[in-house]
Design an enzyme around this catalytic site. Structure first.
Site, PDB file in Angstrom:
ATOM      1  N   GLU A  95      41.806 112.430  37.281  1.00 20.37           N
ATOM      2  CA  GLU A  95      41.451 111.163  36.632  1.00 20.37           C
ATOM      3  C   GLU A  95      41.859 111.196  35.165  1.00 20.37           C
ATOM      4  O   GLU A  95      41.905 112.264  34.552  1.00 20.37           O
ATOM      5  CB  GLU A  95      39.936 110.944  36.807  1.00 20.37           C
ATOM      6  CG  GLU A  95      39.351 109.735  36.134  1.00 20.37           C
ATOM      7  CD  GLU A  95      39.896 108.397  36.608  1.00 20.37           C
ATOM      8  OE1 GLU A  95      41.127 108.233  36.597  1.00 20.37           O
ATOM      9  OE2 GLU A  95      39.098 107.498  36.942  1.00 20.37           O
ATOM     10  N   ASP A  96      42.151 110.044  34.611  1.00 23.17           N
ATOM     11  CA  ASP A  96      42.548 109.999  33.201  1.00 23.17           C
ATOM     12  C   ASP A  96      41.366 110.230  32.263  1.00 23.17           C
ATOM     13  O   ASP A  96      41.431 111.048  31.359  1.00 23.17           O
ATOM     14  CB  ASP A  96      43.255 108.664  32.865  1.00 23.17           C
ATOM     15  CG  ASP A  96      42.482 107.426  33.326  1.00 23.17           C
ATOM     16  OD1 ASP A  96      41.362 107.560  33.856  1.00 23.17           O
ATOM     17  OD2 ASP A  96      43.018 106.313  33.157  1.00 23.17           O
ATOM     18  N   ASP A  99      34.285 107.806  31.496  1.00 21.53           N
ATOM     19  CA  ASP A  99      33.647 106.987  30.486  1.00 21.53           C
ATOM     20  C   ASP A  99      32.178 106.812  30.889  1.00 21.53           C
ATOM     21  O   ASP A  99      31.362 107.700  30.649  1.00 21.53           O
ATOM     22  CB  ASP A  99      34.422 105.659  30.426  1.00 21.53           C
ATOM     23  CG  ASP A  99      34.018 104.757  29.285  1.00 21.53           C
ATOM     24  OD1 ASP A  99      33.563 105.273  28.262  1.00 21.53           O
ATOM     25  OD2 ASP A  99      34.170 103.531  29.411  1.00 21.53           O
ATOM     26  N   PHE A 148      38.147 103.492  22.024  1.00 20.60           N
ATOM     27  CA  PHE A 148      39.034 103.074  23.105  1.00 20.60           C
ATOM     28  C   PHE A 148      40.426 103.653  22.884  1.00 20.60           C
ATOM     29  O   PHE A 148      41.025 103.460  21.836  1.00 20.60           O
ATOM     30  CB  PHE A 148      39.106 101.555  23.212  1.00 20.60           C
ATOM     31  CG  PHE A 148      39.684 101.107  24.515  1.00 20.60           C
ATOM     32  CD1 PHE A 148      38.899 101.022  25.650  1.00 20.60           C
ATOM     33  CD2 PHE A 148      41.041 100.827  24.622  1.00 20.60           C
ATOM     34  CE1 PHE A 148      39.438 100.642  26.875  1.00 20.60           C
ATOM     35  CE2 PHE A 148      41.595 100.450  25.840  1.00 20.60           C
ATOM     36  CZ  PHE A 148      40.793 100.354  26.969  1.00 20.60           C
TER      37      PHE A 148
HETATM   38  P1  IMP Z   1      34.042 104.634  34.056  1.00 17.82           P
HETATM   39  O1  IMP Z   1      33.758 104.189  35.449  1.00 17.82           O
HETATM   40  O2  IMP Z   1      33.307 103.824  33.035  1.00 17.82           O
HETATM   41  O3  IMP Z   1      33.848 106.119  33.841  1.00 17.82           O
HETATM   42  O4  IMP Z   1      35.523 104.228  33.756  1.00 17.82           O
HETATM   43  C1  IMP Z   1      36.568 104.987  34.057  1.00 17.82           C
HETATM   44  C2  IMP Z   1      37.840 104.182  33.985  1.00 17.82           C
HETATM   45  O5  IMP Z   1      37.827 103.214  32.920  1.00 17.82           O
HETATM   46  C3  IMP Z   1      38.972 105.102  33.651  1.00 17.82           C
HETATM   47  O6  IMP Z   1      39.560 105.568  34.816  1.00 17.82           O
HETATM   48  C4  IMP Z   1      39.908 104.217  32.863  1.00 17.82           C
HETATM   49  O7  IMP Z   1      40.791 103.564  33.742  1.00 17.82           O
HETATM   50  C5  IMP Z   1      39.023 103.203  32.207  1.00 17.82           C
HETATM   51  N1  IMP Z   1      38.751 103.561  30.792  1.00 17.82           N
HETATM   52  C6  IMP Z   1      37.626 104.050  30.263  1.00 17.82           C
HETATM   53  N2  IMP Z   1      37.730 104.278  28.953  1.00 17.82           N
HETATM   54  C7  IMP Z   1      38.984 103.940  28.629  1.00 17.82           C
HETATM   55  C8  IMP Z   1      39.726 103.970  27.396  1.00 17.82           C
HETATM   56  O8  IMP Z   1      39.263 104.380  26.314  1.00 17.82           O
HETATM   57  N3  IMP Z   1      41.016 103.542  27.477  1.00 17.82           N
HETATM   58  C9  IMP Z   1      41.584 103.091  28.624  1.00 17.82           C
HETATM   59  N4  IMP Z   1      40.947 103.059  29.800  1.00 17.82           N
HETATM   60  C10 IMP Z   1      39.645 103.472  29.796  1.00 17.82           C
HETATM   61 MG    MG Z   2      41.354 105.013  35.726  1.00 16.24          MG
END
Ligand code: IMP
Ligand code: MG
Length: 175
Positions: A95-96, A99, A148
């Site tokens: 995963e990238d 968050d 971000f």
């Molecule tokens: P989560 O479900 O909130 O953990 O979100 C994860 C997904 O949100 C990641 O796989 C990203 O695609 C996107 N995301 C979260 N933070 C960022 C950011 O700072 N930049 C770009 N994409 C983000």
């Molecule tokens: Mg993602």
């Protein structure tokens, strides 16, 4: 919008080599199933897979939890499923960024139901301050502050994925 470099291409390359070596050391011989989460993780997957020396099997999965903006919609949806069974496999989710943890906690639950031998997560970036759901991330590239970021696969409205560095996207005059 302005871009400020947070992690350089060199820093990322060095760290991914270390992650690859750690993954090689941790897993027993045999295939490792890398599950790349589209789209953001595609660049990380390409580099991480080549830093791993053991046999790998690469698959892609599409998950969306974000709309076009900077905050999660809170809804998780599988937009593209795996093509092969992971029953009995050692699965490493690639995963990238973690968050809120909403996406990954959902995904781990979905994959566990498919009876893999193990499921772990490798994430290039981690924003621990933002966590809403607990997720155990076995391999983290970098912990970053609550900002971000774009580049190295990560986007803002589908833009900036092709930047070589990870940059903070700041409001303000265009550079
Ligand atoms: P989560 O479900 O909130 O953990 O979100 C994860 C997904 O949100 C990641 O796989 C990203 O695609 C996107 N995301 C979260 N933070 C960022 C950011 O700072 N930049 C770009 N994409 C983000
Ligand atoms: Mg993602």
């Amino acid at each position: 919008m302005q871009l400020r470099v947070l992690l350089t291409e060199d820093q990322i390359r060095t760290r991914i080599k270390e992650l690859g070596a750690q993954i090689d050391a941790d897993y027993p011989a045999g295939n490792l199933h890398l599950v790349c989460i589209l789209k953001g993780a595609y660049v990380f997957l390409a580099d991480l897979a080549r830093a791993i020396k053991r046999d790998t099997f690469v698959e892609f999965m599409g998950i969306s939890s974000y709309g076009k903006g900077k905050t999660s919609s809170g809804e998780v949806k599988v937009t593209k499923d795996l093509d092969h069974s992971v029953e009995g496999a050692n699965v490493l989710i690639v995963e990238d960024i973690v968050d809120s943890g909403v996406t990954l906690s959902y995904l781990v639950q979905v994959l566990r139901q498919r009876k893999p031998h193990s499921v772990r997560i490798a994430a290039l970036l981690d924003k621990p301050e933002r966590r809403l759901r607990p997720v155990e991330v076995a391999y983290v590239g970098f912990k970053i502050p609550d900002e971000f970021v774009v580049g190295y696969g990560l986007d803002y409205g589908e833009k900036y994925r092709n930047l070589r560095d990870v940059c903070v996207l700041e409001e303000g005059e265009a550079a």
